[in-house]
Design an enzyme around this catalytic site. Structure first.
Site, mmCIF file in Angstrom:
data_model
loop_
_atom_site.group_PDB
_atom_site.id
_atom_site.type_symbol
_atom_site.label_atom_id
_atom_site.label_comp_id
_atom_site.label_asym_id
_atom_site.label_seq_id
_atom_site.Cartn_x
_atom_site.Cartn_y
_atom_site.Cartn_z
ATOM 1 N N CYS A 59 -7.666 -11.444 -6.335
ATOM 2 C CA CYS A 59 -8.001 -10.703 -7.699
ATOM 3 C C CYS A 59 -6.713 -10.648 -8.432
ATOM 4 O O CYS A 59 -6.733 -11.296 -9.505
ATOM 5 C CB CYS A 59 -8.486 -9.402 -7.530
ATOM 6 S SG CYS A 59 -10.142 -9.435 -6.703
ATOM 7 N N GLU A 77 -12.677 -7.056 -9.643
ATOM 8 C CA GLU A 77 -11.973 -7.711 -10.842
ATOM 9 C C GLU A 77 -12.067 -9.239 -11.049
ATOM 10 O O GLU A 77 -12.045 -9.757 -12.043
ATOM 11 C CB GLU A 77 -10.235 -7.764 -10.398
ATOM 12 C CG GLU A 77 -9.737 -6.291 -9.921
ATOM 13 C CD GLU A 77 -9.959 -5.652 -8.592
ATOM 14 O OE1 GLU A 77 -9.285 -4.512 -8.212
ATOM 15 O OE2 GLU A 77 -10.987 -5.976 -8.015
ATOM 16 N N CYS A 110 -6.590 -7.144 -4.704
ATOM 17 C CA CYS A 110 -6.128 -7.886 -3.545
ATOM 18 C C CYS A 110 -5.652 -9.050 -3.988
ATOM 19 O O CYS A 110 -5.434 -9.392 -5.235
ATOM 20 C CB CYS A 110 -7.334 -8.184 -2.798
ATOM 21 S SG CYS A 110 -8.358 -9.557 -3.441
ATOM 22 N N HIS A 146 -15.363 -9.525 -5.904
ATOM 23 C CA HIS A 146 -14.695 -8.218 -6.161
ATOM 24 C C HIS A 146 -14.685 -8.053 -7.402
ATOM 25 O O HIS A 146 -14.952 -8.731 -8.362
ATOM 26 C CB HIS A 146 -13.329 -8.459 -5.696
ATOM 27 C CG HIS A 146 -13.045 -8.829 -4.407
ATOM 28 N ND1 HIS A 146 -11.869 -8.754 -3.828
ATOM 29 C CD2 HIS A 146 -13.765 -9.080 -3.244
ATOM 30 C CE1 HIS A 146 -11.899 -8.903 -2.457
ATOM 31 N NE2 HIS A 146 -13.048 -9.097 -2.230
#
Length: 158
Positions: free
Chosen positions: A91, A60, A88, A58
């Site tokens: 993250c 992040e 999420c 992801h």
């Protein structure tokens, strides 16, 4: 909700550009950046789940993998992470453990779930809730600029 400053909006728009780069590379369209208190960009990242074959790729998390070895938690506490989509739980946890003091995001988890359609694979847990469960306060601003962030999901974004 806290109003989005002009500086926050400009940096959030940069994450939308990063999300377009992720999409162009064949990944899910998400981008993130780290900025210091003065608004200087310290690091940028985008989603790499498809091209890296890493389900944790992801934006992040990629950002924190790059930034946390370079900056101590004390320095990161004065920084903001800008993300094109709401971080999420994974993250958000990474942002918390890295020491980030502020998060500004574009698309809400509900918007990302809707945009993903029947194949959406999202955890419907807001990053503000994850971050509020810690012992240290992390400011969260978002959703913001959702219409702009949503355009990257269109077949032909303009």
């Amino acid at each position: 909700m806290t109003r989005l400053s002009a500086a926050d909006a400009a940096l959030l728009r940069r994450t939308i550009v990063l999300s377009a780069q992720a999409r162009a590379a064949g990944n899910r369209p998400y981008g993130a950046l780290l900025a210091d208190a003065a608004g200087s960009v310290l690091a940028e990242a985008h989603n790499t789940q498809v091209t890296s074959g890493d389900c944790t790729g992801h934006a992040e998390l990629n950002l924190m993998r790059a930034a946390s070895p370079r900056f101590e938690a004390e320095a990161l506490h004065g920084c903001t992470v800008y993300a094109s989509g709401e971080p999420c739980p994974m993250c958000a946890g990474a942002l918390y453990w890295a020491g980030v003091g502020r998060v500004v995001f574009g698309l809400s988890i509900e918007s990302m779930t809707m945009l993903g359609g029947p194949s959406a694979d999202e955890l419907s847990l807001h990053c503000a809730d994850v971050l509020a469960s810690g012992t240290r306060r992390v400011e969260v601003i978002g959703p913001a600029l959702q219409d702009e962030a949503r355009r990257i999901f269109d077949r032909n974004p303009s």
